[in-house]
Design an enzyme around this catalytic site. Structure first.
Site, PDB file in Angstrom:
ATOM      1  N   GLU A  38      12.017   2.610  14.199  1.00  0.00           N
ATOM      2  CA  GLU A  38      11.106   3.644  13.689  1.00  0.00           C
ATOM      3  C   GLU A  38       9.798   3.555  14.465  1.00  0.00           C
ATOM      4  O   GLU A  38       9.607   2.660  15.293  1.00  0.00           O
ATOM      5  CB  GLU A  38      10.850   3.440  12.192  1.00  0.00           C
ATOM      6  CG  GLU A  38      10.214   2.091  11.888  1.00  0.00           C
ATOM      7  CD  GLU A  38      10.060   1.792  10.399  1.00  0.00           C
ATOM      8  OE1 GLU A  38       9.889   2.726   9.615  1.00  0.00           O
ATOM      9  OE2 GLU A  38      10.090   0.595  10.057  1.00  0.00           O
TER      10      GLU A  38
ATOM     11  N   LEU B 224      11.143   1.175   7.126  1.00  0.00           N
ATOM     12  CA  LEU B 224      10.537   1.637   5.876  1.00  0.00           C
ATOM     13  C   LEU B 224      11.186   2.982   5.546  1.00  0.00           C
ATOM     14  O   LEU B 224      11.238   3.875   6.405  1.00  0.00           O
ATOM     15  CB  LEU B 224       9.026   1.828   6.053  1.00  0.00           C
ATOM     16  CG  LEU B 224       8.334   2.230   4.749  1.00  0.00           C
ATOM     17  CD1 LEU B 224       8.191   1.014   3.833  1.00  0.00           C
ATOM     18  CD2 LEU B 224       6.966   2.822   5.020  1.00  0.00           C
TER      19      LEU B 224
ATOM     20  N   TYR C  62       0.833  -1.205   0.000  1.00  0.00           N
ATOM     21  CA  TYR C  62       0.000   0.000   0.000  1.00  0.00           C
ATOM     22  C   TYR C  62       0.863   1.247   0.000  1.00  0.00           C
ATOM     23  O   TYR C  62       2.083   1.175   0.211  1.00  0.00           O
ATOM     24  CB  TYR C  62      -0.963  -0.003   1.198  1.00  0.00           C
ATOM     25  CG  TYR C  62      -0.313   0.322   2.529  1.00  0.00           C
ATOM     26  CD1 TYR C  62       0.504  -0.595   3.171  1.00  0.00           C
ATOM     27  CD2 TYR C  62      -0.515   1.562   3.141  1.00  0.00           C
ATOM     28  CE1 TYR C  62       1.095  -0.299   4.394  1.00  0.00           C
ATOM     29  CE2 TYR C  62       0.065   1.865   4.370  1.00  0.00           C
ATOM     30  CZ  TYR C  62       0.866   0.930   4.985  1.00  0.00           C
ATOM     31  OH  TYR C  62       1.456   1.235   6.182  1.00  0.00           O
TER      32      TYR C  62
ATOM     33  N   LYS D  95       6.560  -1.929   1.850  1.00  0.00           N
ATOM     34  CA  LYS D  95       5.373  -1.340   2.492  1.00  0.00           C
ATOM     35  C   LYS D  95       4.208  -2.314   2.358  1.00  0.00           C
ATOM     36  O   LYS D  95       3.293  -2.139   1.551  1.00  0.00           O
ATOM     37  CB  LYS D  95       5.055   0.040   1.899  1.00  0.00           C
ATOM     38  CG  LYS D  95       4.142   0.861   2.816  1.00  0.00           C
ATOM     39  CD  LYS D  95       4.177   2.320   2.449  1.00  0.00           C
ATOM     40  CE  LYS D  95       3.100   3.137   3.135  1.00  0.00           C
ATOM     41  NZ  LYS D  95       3.249   3.294   4.578  1.00  0.00           N
TER      42      LYS D  95
HETATM   43  N1  PLP Z   1       7.657   3.853   8.842  1.00  0.00           N
HETATM   44  C1  PLP Z   1       6.524   3.109   8.845  1.00  0.00           C
HETATM   45  C2  PLP Z   1       6.555   1.771   9.511  1.00  0.00           C
HETATM   46  C3  PLP Z   1       5.354   3.587   8.242  1.00  0.00           C
HETATM   47  O1  PLP Z   1       4.258   2.821   8.241  1.00  0.00           O
HETATM   48  C4  PLP Z   1       5.366   4.857   7.644  1.00  0.00           C
HETATM   49  C5  PLP Z   1       4.165   5.391   7.004  1.00  0.00           C
HETATM   50  O2  PLP Z   1       3.122   4.809   7.011  1.00  0.00           O
HETATM   51  C6  PLP Z   1       6.549   5.598   7.672  1.00  0.00           C
HETATM   52  C7  PLP Z   1       7.675   5.064   8.269  1.00  0.00           C
HETATM   53  C8  PLP Z   1       6.610   6.961   7.039  1.00  0.00           C
HETATM   54  O3  PLP Z   1       6.620   6.844   5.638  1.00  0.00           O
HETATM   55  P1  PLP Z   1       6.088   8.029   4.722  1.00  0.00           P
HETATM   56  O4  PLP Z   1       6.903   9.227   5.082  1.00  0.00           O
HETATM   57  O5  PLP Z   1       6.360   7.568   3.344  1.00  0.00           O
HETATM   58  O6  PLP Z   1       4.647   8.204   5.035  1.00  0.00           O
END
Ligand code: PLP
Length: 287
Positions: free
Chosen positions: A181, A206, A33, A148
């Site tokens: 994270e 991620l 997603y 993701k």
């Molecule tokens: N880390 C995780 C586990 C996430 O689920 C997300 C966003 O959903 C992020 C980091 C941040 O990613 P982004 O800046 O692309 O929204």
């Protein structure tokens, strides 16, 4: 006003938007997603999200349900139908519908779902004025966090634990005591000497699209930064902390577990990066 969703080739009323019970996303979390923010009716960092989507699909060997070019058109049509000027668009692609069996099905088309959500504001005045609290929890996820994937059960549990502790987010911690994270955000600190620190992107986090844009902005502004792991102890002692994600941008963190970060107020560098990112999101980051 009617709200629509897009499901496998059709724009349907949100209340009728359903997928098959044998969709592999539903049975195996076999899908990926993206969440893209909409500001002023435009998509923020769209290309970054599409690049990461491409990578996630390739890693899992899931076929594109439509071409990236068509996906961009579909997203815009849904945003237009739902008249969203500020909010998010959620897109999910799964391996498709097939009789339940672990191995990849043959000759099955992947599924595509798009949902929009309006947002009055991306943060409350209190969150911006006082900052938010995060708690720390063990990272119990698999070792391909760079994908993701819709397999989000550890994050569901972590977020619930955060809510029950009166916190905004839970920072996941690896066996060495380093923060990986948040459950749906990347984690950042500013050390006592003013260095911005966030973990480097490998299979253990991620690689946030917002994270990448913030690093680019930091570089352009001459802000000193390091991509490296930091421990929970180092975070407790930090001058500032914040989280980043598409839907929160830069959210200041002023409490970690029962510790106050810095002077307990959102930090200057966090504020500068939030404003810098918002300007970027409204201008050159939007399409
Ligand atoms: N880390 C995780 C586990 C996430 O689920 C997300 C966003 O959903 C992020 C980091 C941040 O990613 P982004 O800046 O692309 O929204």
């Amino acid at each position: 006003m009617a709200r629509y969703a897009y499901v496998n080739g059709r724009f349907v009323p949100h209340t009728d938007a359903v997928v098959h019970v044998e969709d592999r996303g539903y049975q195996f979390a076999d899908g990926v997603y993206e969440v893209v923010t909409i500001v002023g009716g435009r998509l923020v960092d769209e290309q970054g999200h599409l690049d990461r989507l491409t990578r996630s699909l390739n890693e899992l060997r899931i076929a594109w349900p439509v071409s990236p070019r068509v996906l961009k058109i579909l997203m815009r049509r849904l945003i237009g139908l739902n008249r969203v000027t500020q909010g998010t668009i959620y897109l999910q692609i799964t391996r498709g519908v097939a009789p339940r069996d672990f191995k990849f099905p043959k000759h099955v088309e992947s599924s595509l779902v798009l949902i929009t959500k309006r947002a009055g504001a991306f943060a409350t005045p209190a969150q911006l004025q006082d900052g938010v609290k995060v708690i720390t929890i063990p990272d119990i996820r698999w070792l391909r966090r760079d994908i993701k994937s819709v397999s989000l059960l550890p994050q569901v549990l972590g977020k619930q634990q955060a809510v029950e502790a009166g916190a905004f987010e839970a920072w996941q911690v690896d066996p060495d005591g380093n923060v990986t994270e948040g459950c749906s955000s990347n984690a950042w600190i500013v050390t006592s000497d003013g260095t911005l620190v966030t973990r480097y992107a490998n299979n253990l986090i991620l690689n946030g699209v917002t994270r990448l844009s913030i690093l680019k902005l930091a570089q352009e502004s001459g802000i000193r930064f390091e991509e490296r792991p930091f421990s929970v102890e180092e975070a407790y002692a930090a001058r500032e902390a914040f989280v980043s994600s598409a839907s929160t941008f830069v959210m200041p963190v002023t409490r970690i577990d029962d510790r106050t970060v810095g002077d307990g107020k959102p930090g200057a560098l966090s504020g500068k990066l939030r404003h810098g990112y918002l300007d970027y999101a409204r201008e050159r980051g939007a399409s």
